[in-house]
Design a protein around this motif. Structure first.
Motif, PDB file in Angstrom:
ATOM      1  N   VAL A 136      -5.687   3.902   3.130  1.00 61.87           N
ATOM      2  CA  VAL A 136      -4.306   3.808   3.624  1.00 61.87           C
ATOM      3  C   VAL A 136      -3.809   5.190   4.039  1.00 61.87           C
ATOM      4  CG1 VAL A 136      -1.921   3.333   2.945  1.00 61.87           C
ATOM      5  CG2 VAL A 136      -3.732   1.743   2.309  1.00 61.87           C
ATOM      6  N   ARG A 167      -0.095  14.643  -9.919  1.00 62.50           N
ATOM      7  CA  ARG A 167       0.373  13.323 -10.379  1.00 62.50           C
ATOM      8  C   ARG A 167      -0.783  12.334 -10.484  1.00 62.50           C
ATOM      9  NH1 ARG A 167       6.027  12.271  -7.173  1.00 62.50           N
ATOM     10  NH2 ARG A 167       7.116  14.131  -7.869  1.00 62.50           N
ATOM     11  N   ASN A 168      -1.734  12.444  -9.556  1.00 65.77           N
ATOM     12  CA  ASN A 168      -2.896  11.547  -9.637  1.00 65.77           C
ATOM     13  C   ASN A 168      -3.652  11.730 -10.944  1.00 65.77           C
ATOM     14  OD1 ASN A 168      -2.769  10.084  -7.248  1.00 65.77           O
ATOM     15  ND2 ASN A 168      -3.697  11.738  -6.074  1.00 65.77           N
ATOM     16  N   GLU A 198       9.778   9.938  -1.588  1.00 62.95           N
ATOM     17  CA  GLU A 198       8.595  10.743  -1.265  1.00 62.95           C
ATOM     18  C   GLU A 198       7.605   9.961  -0.409  1.00 62.95           C
ATOM     19  OE1 GLU A 198       8.587  13.539  -5.306  1.00 62.95           O
ATOM     20  OE2 GLU A 198       7.535  11.617  -5.270  1.00 62.95           O
ATOM     21  N   ASN A 249       0.800  -1.232   0.000  1.00 63.11           N
ATOM     22  CA  ASN A 249       0.000   0.000   0.000  1.00 63.11           C
ATOM     23  C   ASN A 249       0.829   1.276   0.000  1.00 63.11           C
ATOM     24  OD1 ASN A 249      -2.399  -1.378  -0.113  1.00 63.11           O
ATOM     25  ND2 ASN A 249      -2.643  -1.439   2.105  1.00 63.11           N
ATOM     26  N   ARG A 291      -2.161   9.546 -13.704  1.00 63.64           N
ATOM     27  CA  ARG A 291      -1.884   8.124 -13.533  1.00 63.64           C
ATOM     28  C   ARG A 291      -2.683   7.300 -14.535  1.00 63.64           C
ATOM     29  NH1 ARG A 291      -3.429   7.422  -7.320  1.00 63.64           N
ATOM     30  NH2 ARG A 291      -3.391   5.206  -7.724  1.00 63.64           N
ATOM     31  N   ARG A 349       9.599   4.895  -8.657  1.00 61.63           N
ATOM     32  CA  ARG A 349       8.212   4.739  -8.190  1.00 61.63           C
ATOM     33  C   ARG A 349       7.951   3.276  -7.822  1.00 61.63           C
ATOM     34  NH1 ARG A 349       4.079   8.897 -11.166  1.00 61.63           N
ATOM     35  NH2 ARG A 349       5.414  10.694 -10.974  1.00 61.63           N
ATOM     36  N   GLN A 386       2.799  19.748  -1.192  1.00 67.60           N
ATOM     37  CA  GLN A 386       2.739  18.282  -1.194  1.00 67.60           C
ATOM     38  C   GLN A 386       1.381  17.812  -1.751  1.00 67.60           C
ATOM     39  OE1 GLN A 386       2.075  16.607   2.669  1.00 67.60           O
ATOM     40  NE2 GLN A 386       3.477  14.908   2.315  1.00 67.60           N
ATOM     41  N   GLU A 430      -6.522   3.133  -1.470  1.00 70.73           N
ATOM     42  CA  GLU A 430      -5.431   4.112  -1.311  1.00 70.73           C
ATOM     43  C   GLU A 430      -5.864   5.237  -0.367  1.00 70.73           C
ATOM     44  OE1 GLU A 430      -3.589   5.076  -5.064  1.00 70.73           O
ATOM     45  OE2 GLU A 430      -3.258   7.107  -4.343  1.00 70.73           O
ATOM     46  N   ILE A 463       2.041   4.742  -1.883  1.00 70.33           N
ATOM     47  CA  ILE A 463       1.311   5.687  -2.748  1.00 70.33           C
ATOM     48  C   ILE A 463       1.965   5.640  -4.128  1.00 70.33           C
ATOM     49  CG2 ILE A 463       0.630   8.090  -3.082  1.00 70.33           C
ATOM     50  CD1 ILE A 463       0.895   8.362   0.035  1.00 70.33           C
ATOM     51  N   PRO A 464       1.218   5.164  -5.118  1.00 60.55           N
ATOM     52  CA  PRO A 464       1.861   4.848  -6.397  1.00 60.55           C
ATOM     53  C   PRO A 464       2.443   6.034  -7.153  1.00 60.55           C
ATOM     54  CG  PRO A 464      -0.513   4.580  -6.554  1.00 60.55           C
ATOM     55  CD  PRO A 464      -0.208   4.838  -5.124  1.00 60.55           C
ATOM     56  N   VAL A 465       1.896   7.239  -6.903  1.00 55.87           N
ATOM     57  CA  VAL A 465       2.378   8.391  -7.676  1.00 55.87           C
ATOM     58  C   VAL A 465       3.589   9.064  -7.017  1.00 55.87           C
ATOM     59  CG1 VAL A 465       0.173   8.876  -8.776  1.00 55.87           C
ATOM     60  CG2 VAL A 465       0.702   9.942  -6.581  1.00 55.87           C
ATOM     61  N   LEU A 466       3.998   8.552  -5.861  1.00 53.31           N
ATOM     62  CA  LEU A 466       5.181   9.113  -5.192  1.00 53.31           C
ATOM     63  C   LEU A 466       6.363   8.166  -5.341  1.00 53.31           C
ATOM     64  CD1 LEU A 466       3.634  10.489  -1.850  1.00 53.31           C
ATOM     65  CD2 LEU A 466       4.004  11.697  -4.004  1.00 53.31           C
ATOM     66  N   GLN A 495       8.996  10.150   3.106  1.00 58.43           N
ATOM     67  CA  GLN A 495       8.941  11.476   3.732  1.00 58.43           C
ATOM     68  C   GLN A 495       7.513  12.005   3.877  1.00 58.43           C
ATOM     69  OE1 GLN A 495      11.630  13.368   1.047  1.00 58.43           O
ATOM     70  NE2 GLN A 495      10.049  14.500  -0.041  1.00 58.43           N
ATOM     71  N   PHE A 496       6.556  11.351   3.210  1.00 57.95           N
ATOM     72  CA  PHE A 496       5.161  11.814   3.214  1.00 57.95           C
ATOM     73  C   PHE A 496       4.637  12.021   4.646  1.00 57.95           C
ATOM     74  CE2 PHE A 496       0.543  10.770   3.058  1.00 57.95           C
ATOM     75  CZ  PHE A 496       0.128  11.797   2.233  1.00 57.95           C
ATOM     76  N   ILE A 497       4.856  11.002   5.497  1.00 55.70           N
ATOM     77  CA  ILE A 497       4.344  11.072   6.870  1.00 55.70           C
ATOM     78  C   ILE A 497       5.031  12.179   7.661  1.00 55.70           C
ATOM     79  CG2 ILE A 497       4.444   9.832   9.079  1.00 55.70           C
ATOM     80  CD1 ILE A 497       3.437   7.425   7.750  1.00 55.70           C
ATOM     81  N   ARG A 504       8.629   3.674   5.739  1.00 52.60           N
ATOM     82  CA  ARG A 504       7.548   4.654   5.920  1.00 52.60           C
ATOM     83  C   ARG A 504       6.955   4.540   7.325  1.00 52.60           C
ATOM     84  NH1 ARG A 504       2.227   4.238   2.240  1.00 52.60           N
ATOM     85  NH2 ARG A 504       1.936   2.345   3.473  1.00 52.60           N
TER      86      ARG A 504
END
Lengths: 229, 407
Positions: free
Chosen positions: B300, B10-11, A104, A95, B14, A140, B3, B297, A97-100, A107-109, A156
């Motif tokens: 999550v 980016r979404n 990233e 799980n 996709r 990615r 952010q 997603e 995040i696919p676009v990060l 570091q997101f959290i 993460r």
């Protein structure tokens, strides 16, 4: 002193139609620095118990005290903050995040925690190095193997410096080599940083590494054993 | 915030193909909507421009009662106060004095009722380029020049040529007989057949002599620097003048034209409404798909500590990006076409042209390049996309994390 104290915890789904008792009066305590595996057949309540500890679901009755604060009584907003600052989650299917990118994702959290940029950069670099994926930081997730993705997920989970990590079947989708590598890394973190890990698992290799094994059946704890490896 | 913007952007990409298809639908609808609206506003502008330039001006000052009884007996003598009130208004670009009445125009066996307009040559040319419409002969140089200007349609009807004499017979000021013979000084051609067939021009001095109305005018037609400030200018003029004067705006003097525009505009807005319904469903479909395929997603992200409000913001940013990209692309696509048609308007021919002529409108279809057109479309699409984004926002704030994570 216990980090987590669970008492008389129950969870019943479909209370108005055909009730399913996922948890049926669970009492448990977890100390800091534990490396615990919760095991049992499918449907025994392992994931439900983890969800209750993680504040992802509300129990039907009972309480979950984290450092003496009952998280079952928290409202939605504070509960999100609680999860952000206290718990690291590792999921069966990674799980990410696919676009990060890998970097990233980790570091997101920390950015959600409003940490300063230098701290974020240093910790991300450190965690990726510990996990052995420094060379993948700009990649990615879809370009990584399952084992590599799960290592990013562990990084993460650790990034926010949580009080404990909840891992739901973290090795279920991994091959044996990746599983061994991942477990060794987590065991090392547990030893060196006294990080508390609580797993739900069917995987014998996880059980072999665990210092405590809790066995559940029909929503109840039927055994709770400390083991020396 | 950066952010969240990064995540939303980016979404969006996709599923590149789906986003491009949605963008294309928004783009086409916006381009079509802008084109329809631009053409409508352009045509209305042309109608209003015709009415204003060839008839009343944006504002007309005349003697009280003249509008209801357009007789030369309701003419007036301009005075210093009137001039100073007009001169004081900075929004007035031009005040055109006119003496207008009616007469029978006769030549040989042919007679026709015509409008007679006494004009100040320079002011009139500045208002409607009359001097450039001369196809034969010479335009007036002063407001006391002799001779008459007639339209080519009237010249054909009365079988007249340059240098021939036209007889005018009518009623002058306070019942005096108005009769005179006027050599044809020039023949003009306007794109409006009604003017070509039924209007003759005399210099102001000649008209005042013909109608025995020395120094008298029937109106000042006022042109404005900024027509949007017409109300304010009218109010200032009215406030500076006493009850002997009436100051009217063009809509009050062209009610039929206003109603025509309002009726047509309502139809246009319904068309636009249908177009934007299509846009709304297109965007909503994409947003719905984007939400459905990312349920886990979302769960999550909230599980690891992203507040639902921030997740909602990401989703709304995605919808805004889709809408705005569509608007910008649509506007960029259609702008060169609109610019071309603005400077080279479509000229109507045949029955359509005749229908326009009958309404006294030049039979062309110019486009409008008013920036408000583009801004309004942008705002509309923004509103539509925000409404489309309500579903995922509701979803994000209601879903159960534990259940969604099981998917």
């Amino acid at each position: 002193m216990a980090v987590i104290e669970i008492s008389s915890l129950t969870k019943t789904y479909n209370e108005t139609t055909v009730p399913v008792h996922a948890l049926n009066g669970v009492d448990l305590q977890f100390e800091k620095g534990e490396f615990t595996a919760i095991v049992g057949p499918s449907g025994c309540g392992k994931t439900t118990l983890l969800n209750m500890m993680g504040g992802l679901d509300a129990p039907s009755s009972g309480e979950v005290l984290v450092e003496n604060e009952d998280i079952t009584r928290m409202k939605a907003g504070p509960l999100v903050e609680y999860r952000l600052n206290n718990i690291g989650f590792i999921f069966q299917s990674y799980n990410l995040i696919p676009v990060l990118t890998v970097e990233e994702n980790v570091q997101f959290i920390m950015e959600l925690q409003h940490r300063n940029k230098k701290e974020v950069r240093d910790r991300v670099d450190h965690l990726l190095q510990v996990m052995g994926i420094s060379d993948k930081k700009t990649v990615r997730p879809k370009f990584l193997s399952g084992g590599q993705q799960q290592r990013v997920a562990v990084a993460r989970a650790l990034a926010s410096k949580p009080k404990f990590i909840l891992a739901d079947e973290p090795t279920a989708n991994l091959d044996s080599k990746s599983t061994d590598t991942l477990l060794d890394l987590m065991a090392e973190l547990n030893e060196q940083e006294q990080m508390t890990f609580i797993f739900s698992t069917h995987d014998q290799r996880v059980m072999d590494k665990a210092k405590r094994i809790i066995t559940m059946e029909d929503g109840k704890v039927i055994s709770d054993v400390k083991v020396s490896n | 915030m950066m952010q969240l913007i990064k995540l939303a952007w980016r979404n969006l990409w996709r599923s590149r193909r789906r986003t491009l298809i949605t963008l294309a639908s928004v783009l086409m609808a916006v381009a079509l909507a802008i084109a329809i609206r631009s053409l409508q506003i352009g045509v209305y502008g042309n109608m209003i421009g015709n009415a204003v330039r060839f008839s009343t001006g944006y504002i007309q000052i005349h003697a009280a009662g003249y509008y209801d009884d357009q007789s030369i007996n309701n003419s007036f003598v301009s005075d210093d106060n009137l001039q100073s009130v007009i001169d004081a208004q900075q929004n007035i670009s031009l005040a055109v004095p006119r003496l207008e009445s009616f007469a029978l125009a006769s030549s040989g066996q042919h007679t026709k009722g015509v409008g007679v307009m006494g004009i100040h040559p320079d002011a009139e040319s500045e208002m409607n380029n009359l001097n450039e419409k001369i196809v034969q002969g010479t335009y007036f140089k002063t407001d006391s020049d002799t001779g008459i200007l007639i339209g080519d349609g009237l010249a054909d009807y009365l079988k007249l040529n340059l240098g021939d004499t036209l007889v005018l017979l009518g009623q002058g000021f306070q019942g005096a007989t108005a009769a005179g013979k006027f050599p044809i000084r020039a023949i003009f051609h306007f794109p409006l057949e009604e003017i070509n067939n039924t209007l003759v021009y005399l210099s102001l001095g000649e008209a005042q002599t013909l109608f025995a109305a020395q120094n008298r005018l029937t109106s000042y037609s006022i042109m404005l620097n900024d027509p949007k400030k017409m109300d304010r200018t009218r109010n200032h003029l009215q406030a500076g003048l006493d009850e002997r004067w009436e100051v009217m705006e063009w809509p009050a003097m062209n009610k039929a034209l206003v109603q025509e525009i309002q009726g047509d505009n309502a139809g246009g807005l319904i068309m636009l409404g249908i177009l934007y319904m299509v846009v709304a469903f297109g965007v909503f479909g994409t947003i719905l798909m984007m939400t459905m395929e990312r349920k886990k997603e979302f769960a999550v992200m909230v599980a690891i500590g992203l507040k639902p409000t921030k997740l909602s913001l990401i989703v709304i940013l995605e919808t805004i990006f889709i809408g705005m990209l569509g608007v910008i692309a649509g506007a960029v696509l259609i702008l060169p076409v609109l610019i071309y048609l603005h400077w080279n308007p479509i000229t109507l021919t045949g029955a359509a042209a005749q229908a326009y002529q009958e309404y006294g409108i030049e039979p062309i279809l110019p486009t409008s390049l008013d920036p408000a057109l583009f801004i309004n479309q942008g705002i509309l699409v923004l509103i539509i996309t925000c409404i489309s984004g309500l579903y995922p926002i509701l979803y994000v704030n209601r879903f159960k994390i534990a259940e969604t994570l099981k998917i």
